[in-house]
Design a protein around this motif. Structure first.
Motif, PDB file in Angstrom:
ATOM      1  N   GLU A 371       0.823  -1.211   0.000  1.00  6.96           N
ATOM      2  CA  GLU A 371       0.000   0.000   0.000  1.00  6.96           C
ATOM      3  C   GLU A 371       0.860   1.266   0.000  1.00  6.96           C
ATOM      4  O   GLU A 371       1.815   1.385   0.768  1.00  6.96           O
ATOM      5  N   LYS A 419      -1.532  -8.855  -8.336  1.00  9.23           N
ATOM      6  CA  LYS A 419      -1.963  -7.594  -7.717  1.00  9.23           C
ATOM      7  C   LYS A 419      -0.898  -6.510  -7.927  1.00  9.23           C
ATOM      8  O   LYS A 419      -1.217  -5.343  -8.251  1.00  9.23           O
ATOM      9  N   LYS A 423      -1.069  -2.960 -10.154  1.00  8.02           N
ATOM     10  CA  LYS A 423      -0.725  -1.651  -9.595  1.00  8.02           C
ATOM     11  C   LYS A 423       0.328  -0.951 -10.446  1.00  8.02           C
ATOM     12  O   LYS A 423       0.289   0.266 -10.672  1.00  8.02           O
ATOM     13  N   SER A 426      -1.340   0.322 -13.628  1.00  5.28           N
ATOM     14  CA  SER A 426      -2.232   1.466 -13.392  1.00  5.28           C
ATOM     15  C   SER A 426      -1.462   2.758 -13.110  1.00  5.28           C
ATOM     16  O   SER A 426      -1.998   3.855 -13.214  1.00  5.28           O
ATOM     17  N   ASN A 427      -0.202   2.620 -12.736  1.00  5.70           N
ATOM     18  CA  ASN A 427       0.626   3.800 -12.484  1.00  5.70           C
ATOM     19  C   ASN A 427       1.303   4.244 -13.769  1.00  5.70           C
ATOM     20  O   ASN A 427       2.056   5.169 -13.803  1.00  5.70           O
TER      21      ASN A 427
END
Length: 427
Positions: A371, A419, A423, A426-427
C-alpha cells in the motif's frame, strides 16, 4: 520451526529414558555363571554324575566346582553353611522340619539299598540273621550309614549284638573280599563299578528283601524294586535269581536363595543326563519331583510342571533368560507407546505442514507492504516476490499427499504478484 519440534520431542525422549532407567532398578543383574556342587566320595556315583553335569554345563559357559564329602549328611551341613550351592543327598536323610534354608530340585535316579554278604555264612533269610556278624554300615555322616542303621535298628540289631563298622564303599568292598567283613550295606546306583564287581564275584551273595513291601510301608521314602535274573549279565546269568530290593532316590537339593536362572539351566542339563532308560528306570521317568521329603524349589516345580517357556523354545537359554528379565520394561514401554502412537501422526503432519506454513509470514508481510508504494518501489517488491517464489520451489519438498497445500501457497503468492502487476500497470 525447528526449535518448536525440538521443544516437543526432547521432553518425550527424556521421559522415555527416565522410565527405562527406573524400570532397570527393579531388574536383578545376571548371576555369575558358577555353580558349586557337593557330591560324595570321588569313587561314588554322585561324583561321577556331577562330572557329567560339569561337561554339559561347560558347553553353555557355566563353570561347575565339585566339592567331595563323606556323603548326604555332610552335604546338608555344607549347604546350611552356604559353602556349596547344590548338593546330592539320599532321599530320606533330611526332613522338611529340620531346615528352612534347603529346597529340593529333583529326584534323579534310583539308589537301591544293597546288602552283600559272604556266601559261606549260614543262609541269610532275614536281617535278624546278621546278629553277631561284622557289618559295614557305610561312612560316618553318609546316607548309607543313616539308612542302614535304621534298617538294622527295627530288626533289633545294634552295636551290642553285632560288630558295626563304618567305611566308605571301596574300603567296605575290599574288606569284604579280604574276609575282614561278613556283610556290607551300600546305597548307590546299579551302574556303580563296585556293585558290578560284587555281583560278578561268585563268593559274594546279594540279599533279597522278602519283606520289601513291609519296609516301604515303614519308610515311605523307600520303594520296592526288582532286580530280575540275568539283567546285569545275560550270558553269565547275573544275578542267578530274582532279587527284591529296597530303593530310595538320589535327590538334588539347593540353597533357598540360589539364582533361579542358574537353577533352570542346571535342570535342563540334569534332564539330558537322566532321561534315558536304564536298569531300574524307565525312559523319561527321571528326573522327577515325586515322593520328595522336603519343600520343592518354586523354579524347579515350574520347570517340571510346565517345561520350557515360549522364549526358551525359540532362543538359546541365555538370550531367552535376558529377554524374560527385561519383561518388566514392557510396563513403562506400553504406558508411553500408547500416547506416543496417538501423538506421532499429528506431530508428523504438523512438521510437514510447517514447511509450507512458515512462508506465510513473509508472504503476508510483502502483501501488507504494497500500500502507498510508488511504481519504482512496486517493481522492487515484484522482484522480491519472484525471488521468494523461486526460493519456495527450491526449498519446500513435501510428500505428494501435501501437494494441495503447497500449491495453495504458490497460488496465494501468484495472486499477490498479479496484484502488484496491476498496480504497476495502473501507475
Amino acid at each position: 520451526m525447528k526449535n518448536k519440534f525440538l521443544t516437543v520431542s526432547i521432553p518425550v525422549i527424556l521421559l522415555v529414558i527416565a522410565s527405562f532407567y527406573l524400570a532397570f532398578q527393579f531388574i536383578n543383574p545376571s548371576p555369575k555363571r558358577v555353580i558349586t556342587i557337593a557330591t560324595g566320595s570321588i569313587h561314588g556315583q554322585y561324583y561321577q554324575t556331577a562330572i557329567k553335569y560339569k561337561e554339559l554345563l561347560h558347553k553353555v559357559d557355566v563353570e561347575v566346582n565339585i566339592v567331595t564329602s563323606s556323603g548326604s549328611l555332610e552335604n546338608i551341613k555344607l549347604l546350611n553353611e552356604k559353602k556349596v550351592d547344590i548338593a546330592f543327598i539320599q532321599n530320606g536323610t533330611i526332613k522338611a522340619n529340620t531346615t528352612k534354608s534347603i529346597e529340593a530340585l529333583a529326584s534323579v535316579y534310583y539308589e537301591p539299598l544293597w546288602l552283600f554278604y559272604k556266601k559261606d555264612l549260614n543262609d541269610i533269610q532275614y536281617i535278624q540273621d546278621l546278629k553277631s556278624k561284622k557289618i559295614s554300615l557305610g561312612l560316618e555322616h553318609s546316607g548309607t550309614k543313616d539308612l542302614s542303621s535304621e534298617v538294622l535298628a527295627i530288626n533289633g540289631i545294634n552295636k551290642d549284638n553285632a560288630q558295626l563298622e563304618y567305611h566308605n564303599a571301596k574300603e567296605s568292598k575290599d574288606k569284604l573280599l579280604n574276609d575282614e567283613l561278613d556283610a556290607l550295606f551300600l546305597v548307590t546306583s546299579a551302574n556303580s563299578k563296585i556293585i558290578k564287581e560284587l555281583l560278578e564275584n561268585k563268593d559274594i551273595a546279594v540279599f533279597s528283601f522278602k519283606r520289601a513291601i513291609a519296609y516301604s510301608k515303614k519308610f515311605h521314602y523307600l520303594e520296592p524294586i526288582n532286580l530280575y535274573e540275568g539283567t546285569v549279565d545275560i550270558y553269565n546269568n547275573m544275578p542267578s535269581r530274582d532279587i527284591k530290593l529296597l530303593s530310595t532316590t538320589a535327590t538334588l537339593v539347593v540353597n533357598k536363595d540360589f539364582s533361579d536362572e542358574l537353577i533352570r539351566i542346571f535342570l535342563k542339563k540334569v534332564k539330558e543326563v537322566h532321561k534315558r532308560k536304564s536298569l531300574f528306570e524307565a525312559e523319561n521317568q527321571f528326573p522327577n519331583i515325586n515322593n520328595i521329603e522336603i519343600d520343592m524349589n518354586e523354579e524347579a516345580f515350574r520347570y517340571f510342571t510346565y517345561g520350557d517357556t515360549f522364549l526358551e523354545k525359540i532362543f538359546p537359554y541365555w538370550i531367552a533368560s535376558n529377554l524374560d528379565r527385561l519383561k518388566i520394561l514392557l510396563i513403562p514401554l506400553l504406558t508411553l507407546m500408547i500416547p506416543l502412537f496417538k501423538g506421532v501422526f499429528p506431530l508428523y503432519r504438523w512438521s510437514i505442514r510447517s514447511k509450507i506454513y512458515r512462508w506465510y509470514d513473509e508472504v503476508q508481510d510483502l502483501d501488507l507492504s504494497l500500500e502507498g508504494l510508488s511504481k519504482e518501489e512496486l517493481v522492487e517488491k515484484l522482484k522480491e516476490l519472484e525471488k521468494l517464489k523461486q526460493e519456495i520451489k527450491e526449498e519446500t519438498k513435501v510428500p505428494l499427499s501435501y501437494m494441495g497445500e503447497y500449491y495453495d501457497l504458490i497460488m496465494h503468492l501468484e495472486l499477490i504478484i498479479s496484484k502488484v502487476n496491476i498496480k504497476i500497470s495502473s501507475n
